[in-house]
Scaffold this motif. Structure first.
Motif, PDB file in Angstrom:
ATOM      1  N   TYR A 125       1.039  -1.352  -0.181  1.00  0.00           N
ATOM      2  CA  TYR A 125       0.093   0.376   0.175  1.00  0.00           C
ATOM      3  C   TYR A 125       0.526   1.418   0.288  1.00  0.00           C
ATOM      4  O   TYR A 125       0.616   2.303  -0.902  1.00  0.00           O
ATOM      5  CB  TYR A 125      -0.748  -0.253   1.556  1.00  0.00           C
ATOM      6  CG  TYR A 125      -2.195  -0.935   0.918  1.00  0.00           C
ATOM      7  CD1 TYR A 125      -2.734  -0.385   0.073  1.00  0.00           C
ATOM      8  CD2 TYR A 125      -2.717  -2.142   1.889  1.00  0.00           C
ATOM      9  CE1 TYR A 125      -3.785  -1.215  -0.083  1.00  0.00           C
ATOM     10  CE2 TYR A 125      -3.823  -2.623   1.141  1.00  0.00           C
ATOM     11  CZ  TYR A 125      -4.124  -2.259   0.916  1.00  0.00           C
ATOM     12  OH  TYR A 125      -6.033  -2.607   0.430  1.00  0.00           O
ATOM     13  N   LYS A 126       2.275   1.374   0.557  1.00  0.00           N
ATOM     14  CA  LYS A 126       2.972   2.600   0.526  1.00  0.00           C
ATOM     15  C   LYS A 126       3.511   2.563  -0.738  1.00  0.00           C
ATOM     16  O   LYS A 126       3.743   4.267  -1.608  1.00  0.00           O
ATOM     17  CB  LYS A 126       4.018   2.276   1.666  1.00  0.00           C
ATOM     18  CG  LYS A 126       4.142   2.675   3.301  1.00  0.00           C
ATOM     19  CD  LYS A 126       5.399   2.196   3.395  1.00  0.00           C
ATOM     20  CE  LYS A 126       4.068   2.105   5.786  1.00  0.00           C
ATOM     21  NZ  LYS A 126       4.552   3.324   5.475  1.00  0.00           N
TER      22      LYS A 126
ATOM     23  N   SER B  56       0.594   4.060  -2.994  1.00  0.00           N
ATOM     24  CA  SER B  56       0.021   5.608  -2.616  1.00  0.00           C
ATOM     25  C   SER B  56       1.879   6.629  -3.346  1.00  0.00           C
ATOM     26  O   SER B  56       1.572   7.513  -3.118  1.00  0.00           O
ATOM     27  CB  SER B  56       0.498   5.302  -0.888  1.00  0.00           C
ATOM     28  OG  SER B  56       1.318   5.253  -0.106  1.00  0.00           O
ATOM     29  N   SER B  57       2.743   5.262  -2.941  1.00  0.00           N
ATOM     30  CA  SER B  57       3.555   6.734  -3.333  1.00  0.00           C
ATOM     31  C   SER B  57       4.069   6.873  -4.523  1.00  0.00           C
ATOM     32  O   SER B  57       4.185   8.101  -5.083  1.00  0.00           O
ATOM     33  CB  SER B  57       5.145   6.207  -3.366  1.00  0.00           C
ATOM     34  OG  SER B  57       5.672   5.394  -1.076  1.00  0.00           O
ATOM     35  N   TYR B  58       3.625   5.522  -5.321  1.00  0.00           N
ATOM     36  CA  TYR B  58       3.771   5.995  -6.807  1.00  0.00           C
ATOM     37  C   TYR B  58       2.411   6.922  -7.003  1.00  0.00           C
ATOM     38  O   TYR B  58       2.656   8.190  -8.205  1.00  0.00           O
ATOM     39  CB  TYR B  58       2.516   4.945  -7.488  1.00  0.00           C
ATOM     40  CG  TYR B  58       2.815   4.858  -9.137  1.00  0.00           C
ATOM     41  CD1 TYR B  58       3.726   5.019  -9.990  1.00  0.00           C
ATOM     42  CD2 TYR B  58       1.797   5.458  -9.982  1.00  0.00           C
ATOM     43  CE1 TYR B  58       3.395   5.333 -11.350  1.00  0.00           C
ATOM     44  CE2 TYR B  58       1.842   5.191 -11.086  1.00  0.00           C
ATOM     45  CZ  TYR B  58       2.295   5.255 -11.991  1.00  0.00           C
ATOM     46  OH  TYR B  58       2.387   5.364 -13.204  1.00  0.00           O
ATOM     47  N   ARG B  59       1.375   7.227  -6.409  1.00  0.00           N
ATOM     48  CA  ARG B  59      -0.254   8.359  -6.699  1.00  0.00           C
ATOM     49  C   ARG B  59       0.408   9.591  -6.572  1.00  0.00           C
ATOM     50  O   ARG B  59       0.067  10.082  -7.263  1.00  0.00           O
ATOM     51  CB  ARG B  59      -1.573   7.565  -6.355  1.00  0.00           C
ATOM     52  CG  ARG B  59      -1.418   6.028  -7.185  1.00  0.00           C
ATOM     53  CD  ARG B  59      -3.120   5.644  -6.365  1.00  0.00           C
ATOM     54  NE  ARG B  59      -3.383   4.129  -7.412  1.00  0.00           N
ATOM     55  CZ  ARG B  59      -4.290   3.661  -6.493  1.00  0.00           C
ATOM     56  NH1 ARG B  59      -4.480   3.777  -5.167  1.00  0.00           N
ATOM     57  NH2 ARG B  59      -4.666   2.499  -7.666  1.00  0.00           N
ATOM     58  N   ASN B  60       1.232   9.076  -5.400  1.00  0.00           N
ATOM     59  CA  ASN B  60       1.549  11.028  -5.489  1.00  0.00           C
ATOM     60  C   ASN B  60       3.066  11.459  -5.490  1.00  0.00           C
ATOM     61  O   ASN B  60       3.319  12.489  -5.782  1.00  0.00           O
ATOM     62  CB  ASN B  60       1.923  11.093  -3.486  1.00  0.00           C
ATOM     63  CG  ASN B  60       0.544  10.463  -2.992  1.00  0.00           C
ATOM     64  OD1 ASN B  60      -0.798  10.770  -2.672  1.00  0.00           O
ATOM     65  ND2 ASN B  60       1.532   9.823  -1.626  1.00  0.00           N
ATOM     66  N   GLY B  61       3.553  10.931  -6.725  1.00  0.00           N
ATOM     67  CA  GLY B  61       3.677  11.669  -7.731  1.00  0.00           C
ATOM     68  C   GLY B  61       5.972  10.230  -7.546  1.00  0.00           C
ATOM     69  O   GLY B  61       6.717  11.198  -8.118  1.00  0.00           O
ATOM     70  N   ASP B  62       5.897  10.354  -6.269  1.00  0.00           N
ATOM     71  CA  ASP B  62       7.337   9.704  -5.709  1.00  0.00           C
ATOM     72  C   ASP B  62       7.177   8.502  -6.558  1.00  0.00           C
ATOM     73  O   ASP B  62       7.674   7.403  -5.570  1.00  0.00           O
ATOM     74  CB  ASP B  62       7.431   9.673  -4.349  1.00  0.00           C
ATOM     75  CG  ASP B  62       8.654   9.328  -3.565  1.00  0.00           C
ATOM     76  OD1 ASP B  62       9.595   9.413  -4.411  1.00  0.00           O
ATOM     77  OD2 ASP B  62       8.778   9.974  -2.469  1.00  0.00           O
TER      78      ASP B  62
ATOM     79  N   GLN C  96      10.586   6.615  -5.165  1.00  0.00           N
ATOM     80  CA  GLN C  96      10.256   6.099  -3.229  1.00  0.00           C
ATOM     81  C   GLN C  96       9.376   4.652  -3.694  1.00  0.00           C
ATOM     82  O   GLN C  96       9.892   2.894  -3.221  1.00  0.00           O
ATOM     83  CB  GLN C  96       9.466   6.906  -2.355  1.00  0.00           C
ATOM     84  CG  GLN C  96       8.733   6.217  -1.334  1.00  0.00           C
ATOM     85  CD  GLN C  96      10.209   6.385  -0.019  1.00  0.00           C
ATOM     86  OE1 GLN C  96      11.446   6.057  -1.115  1.00  0.00           O
ATOM     87  NE2 GLN C  96       9.651   5.492   0.417  1.00  0.00           N
TER      88      GLN C  96
END
Length: 310
Positions: A217-218, A221-227, A230
């Protein structure tokens, strides 16, 4: 089906018989880590080492205690078409969907042959959504899934989607967008989840979601937040986890044994998979220390058991 779906283990007593009494706590454990469903009697669940009766008893136990908002899928594939049809018929009314992989000894040689098999199984549970299980590395049935879908929508009325356990980004992407995205295409290669995100994947089925749901899930979420970087770094931790267990004892048996650290003793693995000793579990955790994987385990990670094995 969306988000993370766990490909579940078949819990067993020390003598190798099914331990159906563990399923309620197993379900609670998965839900506590935001797992949205269980994929039962699949490769992770050693279906090839279970009898038809054991597979029926296992899915019936999952269905008996299934929470309302928990998606339950039963894999019903078999080398014997009649057995597959029997398992499908038994599933109707118990599960939210059935899934089937093709015969894997005498394999279907054409798409037409594969579709015949799928249609026969699907009509044994006509009111239940039907998924095809595409895992050519194990079945040897390596067909283009976009071509499969074009035929399936015509020949299998309850065809709903595919558990796509192969990394073929071009075909996978086309399947996702087939018929304006009307079918549910689930990505099934845990070690490459991050690579499925730019393709548009929204649902994943895998064995390591039993252990590492917070990590995945991290990643999402990291991908969807543009990171993106990470997300890729976190994915490498998941890969290292699989490689470590595989090196020590073979991943299938080791992954099942690893559940002991979460307070869920799944019992022994059936041949040819091997059950890990506590000494081997301790070694696995020691090897994972430099990667700092332990903090990314499921929320109910058993510190007490960890201390007990040193």
């Amino acid at each position: 089906m969306k988000n993370l779906i766990a490909a579940t283990y078949a819990p067993m007593h020390p003598d190798g018989s099914l331990n159906l009494g563990m399923i309620p706590s197993y379900t609670t454990f998965l839900q506590s880590n935001s797992i949205e469903g269980a994929f039962v009697n699949g490769s992770t669940g050693d279906f090839v080492s279970l009898s038809t009766l054991e597979r029926k008893n296992l899915i019936a136990a999952w269905a008996k205690d299934k929470p309302k908002d928990f998606f339950l899928t039963n894999h019903v594939g078999h080398t014997n078409l009649n057995e597959a049809k029997e398992l499908a018929a038994h599933s109707q009314g118990l599960v939210d969907a059935i899934c089937v992989l093709p015969p894997f000894y005498f394999k279907p040689k054409t798409l037409e042959s594969l579709l015949f098999y799928c249609a026969e199984v699907a009509k044994s549970a006509p009111d239940t959504p039907f998924y095809y299980y595409h895992i050519p590395v194990l079945t040897g049935a390596d067909f283009n899934m976009l071509d499969f879908m074009k035929l399936a929508v015509e020949q299998v009325p309850n065809f709903t989607g595919i558990k796509y356990s192969q990394y073929n980004p071009t075909d996978f992407g086309k399947c996702l967008h087939f018929d304006q995205g009307s079918k549910n295409i689930l990505f099934g290669v845990d070690e490459q989840l991050v690579d499925s995100l730019p393709l548009g994947a929204t649902g994943w089925v895998g064995s390591t979601y039993n252990h590492l749901a917070p990590l995945y899930y991290k990643i999402i979420s990291s991908y969807r937040n543009g990171d993106i970087e990470q997300a890729k770094l976190l994915q490498q931790k998941g890969v290292f986890f699989v490689q470590t267990l595989d090196k020590i004892n073979g991943f299938n048996g080791a992954g099942k044994s690893f559940m002991r650290l979460f307070g869920l003793d799944m019992g022994p693995s059936r041949y040819p998979h091997k059950t890990m000793t506590d000494k081997q579990l301790a070694l696995a955790l020691k090897l994972m220390e430099p990667q700092e994987i332990a903090p990314l385990f499921n929320t109910s990670f058993s510190v007490k058991h960890l201390q007990a094995i040193g």
